[in-house]
Design a protein around this motif. Structure first.
Motif, PDB file in Angstrom:
ATOM      1  N   ASP A  12       0.744  -1.283   0.046  1.00 22.67           N
ATOM      2  CA  ASP A  12       0.053   0.054   0.011  1.00 22.67           C
ATOM      3  C   ASP A  12       0.768   1.278  -0.065  1.00 22.67           C
ATOM      4  O   ASP A  12       1.239   1.735   1.115  1.00 22.67           O
ATOM      5  CB  ASP A  12      -1.008   0.013   1.222  1.00 22.67           C
ATOM      6  N   GLU A  15       0.821   3.959   2.524  1.00 24.17           N
ATOM      7  CA  GLU A  15       1.527   3.888   3.921  1.00 24.17           C
ATOM      8  C   GLU A  15       2.618   4.299   3.873  1.00 24.17           C
ATOM      9  O   GLU A  15       3.389   4.499   5.134  1.00 24.17           O
ATOM     10  CB  GLU A  15       1.212   2.563   4.203  1.00 24.17           C
ATOM     11  N   SER A 108      -2.011   9.234  -0.148  1.00 26.10           N
ATOM     12  CA  SER A 108      -2.354   9.144  -1.625  1.00 26.10           C
ATOM     13  C   SER A 108      -1.916  10.124  -2.561  1.00 26.10           C
ATOM     14  O   SER A 108      -2.571  10.896  -2.932  1.00 26.10           O
ATOM     15  CB  SER A 108      -3.788   8.687  -1.897  1.00 26.10           C
TER      16      SER A 108
END
Length: 120
Positions: A12, A15, A108
């Motif tokens: 991810d 993260e 993000s």
């Protein structure tokens, strides 16, 4: 030779990097760690890097959990579409795009790291 069926790794990028996760494969547990190595002169800049580039690359570490502790299997600088062997595992990384804001930072921002794992 039979083509391997790769399962997507649960990376991810939101993260941030470094990041680590555990993954069970065929009844065994493995620990994965990914970190980005970026030269200081690139860190001050903004934007995204398609890795590897001069002064920046991604590193993977893989260890197998055993009763005696973690057994190191692989620590390697990554190149896209190269198959790496970590004990009984095969790994491949297709996409490695790093937004510099994800260095030690969450969010993000468009970073994308796509990797897969399979039994050899």
């Amino acid at each position: 030779m039979t083509a391997l069926s790769f399962r997507r790794l649960p990376i991810d990028p939101a993260e941030g990097f470094p990041q680590a996760f555990r993954l069970a494969v065929a009844g065994r547990s493995y620990r994965f760690r990914l970190h980005a190595n970026v030269a200081e002169e690139l860190v001050g800049g903004a934007g995204q890097l398609e890795l590897p580039v001069k002064g920046a690359f991604l590193v993977v570490e893989v260890g197998r959990e055993e009763p005696v502790g973690l057994v190191p299997l692989l620590r390697r600088k990554l190149v896209p579409d190269v198959e790496y062997h970590a004990g009984e595992l095969a790994l491949v990384f297709r996409t490695m795009r790093l937004d510099l804001r994800n260095l030690n930072g969450f969010g993000s921002f468009g970073s994308e790291v796509v990797g897969g794992v399979a039994l050899r």
